[in-house]
Design an enzyme around this catalytic site. Structure first.
Site, short mmCIF file in Angstrom:
data_model
loop_
_atom_site.label_atom_id
_atom_site.label_comp_id
_atom_site.label_asym_id
_atom_site.label_seq_id
_atom_site.Cartn_x
_atom_site.Cartn_y
_atom_site.Cartn_z
N ARG A 47 0.85 -1.19 0.00
CA ARG A 47 0.00 0.00 0.00
C ARG A 47 0.89 1.24 0.00
O ARG A 47 1.99 1.23 0.54
CB ARG A 47 -0.91 0.02 1.24
CG ARG A 47 -2.02 -0.99 1.17
CD ARG A 47 -2.94 -0.88 2.36
NE ARG A 47 -2.32 -1.32 3.59
CZ ARG A 47 -1.78 -0.54 4.50
NH1 ARG A 47 -1.82 0.77 4.37
NH2 ARG A 47 -1.23 -1.04 5.58
N TYR A 95 -1.28 -3.53 -7.00
CA TYR A 95 -1.13 -4.23 -5.72
C TYR A 95 -2.47 -4.32 -4.99
O TYR A 95 -3.19 -3.32 -4.87
CB TYR A 95 -0.09 -3.50 -4.83
CG TYR A 95 -0.11 -4.06 -3.42
CD1 TYR A 95 0.44 -5.32 -3.17
CD2 TYR A 95 -0.73 -3.39 -2.38
CE1 TYR A 95 0.37 -5.87 -1.89
CE2 TYR A 95 -0.79 -3.93 -1.10
CZ TYR A 95 -0.25 -5.17 -0.86
OH TYR A 95 -0.33 -5.73 0.39
N LYS A 114 -9.64 -2.29 1.72
CA LYS A 114 -9.29 -1.14 2.55
C LYS A 114 -10.08 0.10 2.13
O LYS A 114 -10.52 0.89 2.96
CB LYS A 114 -7.79 -0.85 2.47
CG LYS A 114 -6.91 -2.02 2.84
CD LYS A 114 -7.13 -2.46 4.26
CE LYS A 114 -6.11 -3.50 4.69
NZ LYS A 114 -6.36 -3.97 6.06
N HIS A 137 -10.66 -2.13 11.61
CA HIS A 137 -9.56 -2.98 11.12
C HIS A 137 -9.35 -4.10 12.16
O HIS A 137 -8.38 -4.08 12.90
CB HIS A 137 -8.31 -2.11 10.97
CG HIS A 137 -7.18 -2.75 10.25
ND1 HIS A 137 -5.88 -2.35 10.41
CD2 HIS A 137 -7.14 -3.76 9.35
CE1 HIS A 137 -5.09 -3.08 9.65
NE2 HIS A 137 -5.83 -3.95 9.00
N SER A 193 -1.21 -3.56 10.61
CA SER A 193 -0.90 -4.51 9.55
C SER A 193 0.29 -5.39 9.92
O SER A 193 1.27 -4.90 10.48
CB SER A 193 -0.58 -3.76 8.27
OG SER A 193 -1.63 -2.89 7.98
N CYS A 203 0.79 -7.75 12.11
CA CYS A 203 1.10 -8.03 13.53
C CYS A 203 0.47 -9.35 13.94
O CYS A 203 0.31 -9.61 15.13
CB CYS A 203 0.58 -6.92 14.43
SG CYS A 203 1.64 -5.50 14.51
N ASP A 234 -9.43 -9.58 9.13
CA ASP A 234 -8.90 -8.24 8.84
C ASP A 234 -9.88 -7.10 9.10
O ASP A 234 -9.47 -6.03 9.51
CB ASP A 234 -8.43 -8.18 7.37
CG ASP A 234 -7.54 -6.98 7.08
OD1 ASP A 234 -6.70 -6.66 7.93
OD2 ASP A 234 -7.70 -6.36 6.02
N ARG A 239 1.83 -12.20 -0.80
CA ARG A 239 0.49 -12.47 -0.26
C ARG A 239 -0.13 -13.71 -0.86
O ARG A 239 0.26 -14.16 -1.95
CB ARG A 239 -0.42 -11.28 -0.60
CG ARG A 239 0.00 -9.95 0.01
CD ARG A 239 -0.45 -9.84 1.42
NE ARG A 239 -0.02 -8.60 2.06
CZ ARG A 239 -0.72 -8.01 3.04
NH1 ARG A 239 -1.85 -8.51 3.46
NH2 ARG A 239 -0.26 -6.91 3.61
C1 OXD Z 1 -3.02 -4.49 5.61
C2 OXD Z 1 -3.65 -5.67 4.98
O1 OXD Z 1 -2.08 -3.92 5.04
O2 OXD Z 1 -4.54 -6.25 5.59
O3 OXD Z 1 -3.48 -4.13 6.71
O4 OXD Z 1 -3.28 -6.01 3.85
MN MN Z 2 -5.19 -5.22 7.34
#
Ligand code: OXD
Ligand code: MN
Length: 591
Positions: free
Chosen positions: A73, A201, A210, A230, A252, A254, A281, A374
């Site tokens: 991102r 991406y 998002k 989130h 993100s 974690c 998410d 991913r």
């Molecule tokens: C993020 C994702 O970047 O979930 O938070 O991809």
């Molecule tokens: Mn996320």
């Protein structure tokens, strides 16, 4: 329009305008049928956009490699284009809507020449449920169509559910030349519109995720009285078969996906404990008819970080990727046409290509997969997917958990004194950055409620909205906690074993929700007595070690005060007085 799948006037008008703007050679109305998707997969393979993987080992799976400059991102190029700058607030980049539309239209003009416009109808949340919100994404990327087919409920049933309504989110994506200098991800909350150009991406172009489910939806939630967060959602089933639902926000990368699919330690499994994944998410949360907070995962798949996912860290995520999955920027094992990434196992392929598509020598010290590579996998592939996954009512939330990656300061777990204090705890969340976004890794940044890059309006108003929600929930408000799995010792090693053992902390959280465990009141909130965290069956970890990570070091917390004050100062008079008061209490408690 020819072959249109809807007669909805607002949809047709908008698409006609975008056709005139982008000038595609062809238009394909996506109906969601397997036949159509299969044809697109074949076409994607013929152009090299996708590579079909070993059908026996990874049935229905594909590899996609992004452009080298387009791997995460781009927060610096993500804009909230509200009418007034102050509505975007100090934590978002803002561009005036007129200026943004003019700029984007210039970039998008003729962008589909020689290409096909794919028209994707999709639903965030189960179609027809009270949570559902509909969107249409126009794209010139087959990768986007196929990924949206995994990540959302996509297909012509969305048009039927939408009828003639004008209440849908417009999304325009143009790959253009993947030029970083002209990359923009823009949100127009007043028009329910998203425009994304010059990227391929996922986080920038799967517009349901998002852009819609967080940035646009947080605006809708504020207007309509609900929350778009989130957060993962998990159900923890105990020995008696009772399931308690928890929503948890972490920045993100974690470990949200790992926590959402946690495998309990053996001693818990033997007793019948089980974690069910509702989402990994995003959570949309509304107050139900019974006055409680109910949550739904608006997505239909997982867009998970590949490196670090393995049979030990997250077997169910790995199993989820074994069919009908799209992998992005991982290692291609040329011997058996499968994929690999760092720490998947100890056997990196000898004959392989790295995420850049170059011949890769696993012994040369370079990484084969991009750190933010991913997988896009259907949620239904997950062995622990919740039976409530498609429930139109969602699931009732008993606890909200915030967490970050902090080497020191935050204890393993603590509970807020009440809802407003919990909002304060969420508002001061901080974490060390990871590879999910471009920029330096390992720097501490404030990330309130893990929403810093995703809140689509002024963060001060967002805090006020949380406080409002608490007032409406009253007695029914979920309890709020903070966890930190990432405390390190003096040598920099993680102290807490994490992964499945995090269940020991979740168990304490559930007991607190049931008024079944005591706690020690500290300057920052309620911390468990070490004896109340079950360490049975945990090797090489004793209660004395546990005490070190439950400790609230007042000196370290005092050192936080300036950082919080500096962060809060950004919000000026939009910072709710309630949070000022909570901050004053913290300062007082630390004296
Ligand atoms: C993020 C994702 O970047 O979930 O938070 O991809
Ligand atoms: Mn996320």
């Amino acid at each position: 329009m020819k072959n249109a799948l809807t007669t909805n006037p607002s949809v047709l008008k908008w698409i006609e305008e975008k056709v005139a703007l982008t000038q595609p050679d062809n238009i394909l109305w996506i109906d969601g049928s397997e036949e159509q998707l299969e044809a697109l997969r074949a076409e994607g393979c013929s152009t090299g956009e996708l590579q079909k993987l070993n059908e026996e080992k990874l049935p229905g799976c594909y590899l996609h490699l992004s452009a080298l400059n387009d791997v995460a991102r781009v927060e610096g190029r993500t804009f909230i284009c509200s009418e007034k700058e102050e509505d975007a607030g100090p934590t978002n980049h803002w561009m005036a809507p007129d200026k943004a539309y003019a700029l984007l239209e210039n970039i998008a003009r003729g962008a589909y020449k020689g290409r096909t416009m794919y028209i994707i109808p999709y639903s965030m949340g189960p179609v027809g449920s009270p949570f559902a919100k509909y969107g249409i994404e126009l794209t010139d990327s087959i990768y986007v169509v196929l990924s949206m087919a995994i990540m959302t409920r996509m297909g012509k049933e969305v048009y039927a559910a939408l009828g003639d309504s004008n209440d849908w989110v417009r999304g325009l994506h143009c790959k253009c030349d993947i030029d970083e200098e002209k990359r923009y991800i823009c949100h127009f909350p007043q028009d329910n519109t998203i425009i994304s150009v010059n990227s391929g991406y996922g986080g920038n172009v799967l517009l349901g995720k998002k852009c819609f489910a967080l940035r646009i939806a947080s605006n809708l939630g504020r207007q309509e009285g609900w929350l778009a967060e989130h957060m993962l959602i998990l159900g923890l089933e105990n020995t008696e078969g009772k399931t308690t639902y928890i929503a948890a926000a972490f920045p993100s990368a974690c470990g949200k996906t790992n926590l959402a699919m946690l495998i309990p330690p053996e001693i818990y499994r033997e007793k019948g404990y089980k974690v069910w994944c509702v989402g990994d998410d995003i959570a949309w949360m509304r107050i139900g008819a019974d006055g409680r907070l109910w949550a739904c995962n608006p997505e239909n798949g997982f867009f998970g970080v590949a490196p670090g996912t393995n049979m030990k860290s997250n077997p169910d995520a790995l199993i989820s990727t074994q069919k009908n999955t799209i992998f992005t920027n991982v290692v291609h094992n040329l011997d058996d046409n499968t994929v690999w990434w760092e720490s998947m196992d100890k056997n990196p392929p000898k004959n392989a290509e790295n995420w850049k598509g170059e011949k890769w020598d696993c012994t040369d010290g370079s990484k084969g997969a991009h750190p933010n590579s991913r997988f896009t996998a259907p949620a239904k592939n997950c062995p622990c997917v919740s039976s409530e996954f498609d429930s139109p009512a969602g699931v009732p939330i008993s606890a909200i958990v915030f967490g970050g990656r902090r080497a020191k300061t935050a204890p393993l777990v603590y509970q807020s004194r009440d809802w407003n204090h919990g909002v304060f705890v969420g508002s001061i969340m901080a974490s060390e950055t990871t590879a999910a976004a471009t920029g330096a890794v390992g720097v501490v940044r404030r990330d309130p409620m893990a929403m810093l890059p995703f809140c689509g309006y002024h963060m001060g108003d967002y805090f006020a909205h949380w406080i409002e929600m608490g007032k409406k929930l009253g007695e029914n408000a979920p309890k709020i906690f903070n966890v930190n799995w990432f405390r390190t010792d003096d040598e920099g090693n993680f102290v807490w074993p994490g992964f499945g053992d995090n269940l020991r902390v979740l168990e304490w959280i559930v007991r607190r929700c049931e008024n079944n465990a005591d706690a020690k009141e500290t300057a920052i909130g309620y911390v468990p007595f070490a004896e109340d965290i079950n360490l049975d069956g945990l090797k090489d970890f004793d209660i004395e070690t546990l005490k070190t990570i439950l400790e609230v070091d007042k000196d370290l917390w005092r050192a936080e005060i300036d950082g919080i004050a500096e962060f809060y100062a950004k919000f000026g008079n939009k910072l709710p007085a309630t949070l000022e008061a909570e901050f004053a209490t913290l300062k007082n408690n630390l004296k």
